[in-house]
Design an enzyme around this catalytic site. Sequence first.
Site, short mmCIF file in Angstrom:
data_model
loop_
_atom_site.label_atom_id
_atom_site.label_comp_id
_atom_site.label_asym_id
_atom_site.label_seq_id
_atom_site.Cartn_x
_atom_site.Cartn_y
_atom_site.Cartn_z
N SER A 87 0.18 -3.10 7.51
CA SER A 87 -0.70 -3.73 6.54
C SER A 87 -2.13 -3.68 7.05
O SER A 87 -2.35 -3.67 8.26
CB SER A 87 -0.28 -5.20 6.34
OG SER A 87 -1.21 -5.87 5.52
N ALA A 88 -3.06 -3.69 6.14
CA ALA A 88 -4.46 -3.79 6.53
C ALA A 88 -5.09 -5.03 5.90
O ALA A 88 -6.31 -5.11 5.75
CB ALA A 88 -5.22 -2.53 6.14
N SER A 89 -4.25 -5.96 5.50
CA SER A 89 -4.69 -7.27 4.97
C SER A 89 -5.78 -7.14 3.92
O SER A 89 -5.58 -6.54 2.88
CB SER A 89 -5.12 -8.19 6.10
OG SER A 89 -4.08 -8.36 7.02
N HIS A 90 -6.94 -7.66 4.24
CA HIS A 90 -8.05 -7.72 3.28
C HIS A 90 -8.90 -6.46 3.25
O HIS A 90 -9.87 -6.39 2.52
CB HIS A 90 -8.93 -8.93 3.63
CG HIS A 90 -9.48 -8.85 5.02
ND1 HIS A 90 -8.73 -9.26 6.11
CD2 HIS A 90 -10.63 -8.39 5.50
CE1 HIS A 90 -9.44 -9.05 7.21
NE2 HIS A 90 -10.60 -8.53 6.86
N ARG B 98 0.85 -1.20 0.00
CA ARG B 98 0.00 0.00 0.00
C ARG B 98 0.88 1.24 0.00
O ARG B 98 1.87 1.31 0.74
CB ARG B 98 -0.90 0.02 1.24
CG ARG B 98 -1.91 -1.07 1.25
CD ARG B 98 -2.53 -1.22 2.64
NE ARG B 98 -3.15 -2.50 2.75
CZ ARG B 98 -4.45 -2.73 2.56
NH1 ARG B 98 -5.26 -1.73 2.29
NH2 ARG B 98 -4.93 -3.95 2.65
#
Length: 178
Positions: free
Chosen positions: A104-107, A56
């Site tokens: 991170s914010a994964s999904h 991201r």
Amino acid sequence: MGKYFGTDGFRGEANVTLTADHAYQVGRFLGWYCGECKRRGGDSEPAKVVIGKDTRLSGYVFENALAGGLLAAGMDVFLVGPLPTPAISFLTTNMRADVGVVISASHNPFSDNGIKFFDAEGFKIPDADEDRMTEMVLDPNFDWNYPEPANTGRAYKIKDAPGRYLSLIHISEPTRRS
């Protein structure tokens, strides 16, 4: 007092509910806390943190802000770049760091991001520690007791981090026969 952390770290919309200032403050606390734990244990070496992230764009903002807070508090920072979350857990133990961080914010949507912490064994830090971090970050009267300028932390880019993780994956794969 607000609550920074949810089920899995500190997440929110980048530059709205999760800002560079939040990341800096969290880094400052984490660096102070890890340094205090080492000093109380009789260890005079700087505390070490491994920081990884996903791809991201906002990860660059949070990586630098978080690292700035950690360095200001005297912690040595090892930047490993974009890698999956399990790689950061592995590298935290492999590099004998005191703590690991993945940005991170994964999904979640690409506009979101998050900060997740691992202990020295590569496990998610307990909720009670996250609550304490929030409490102290939001306390305007807390004395951070910054180190002297000569004792601020140092940052290192670890270029072989993906190879270290790939080595683990390769070793873990079952042997295939033709």
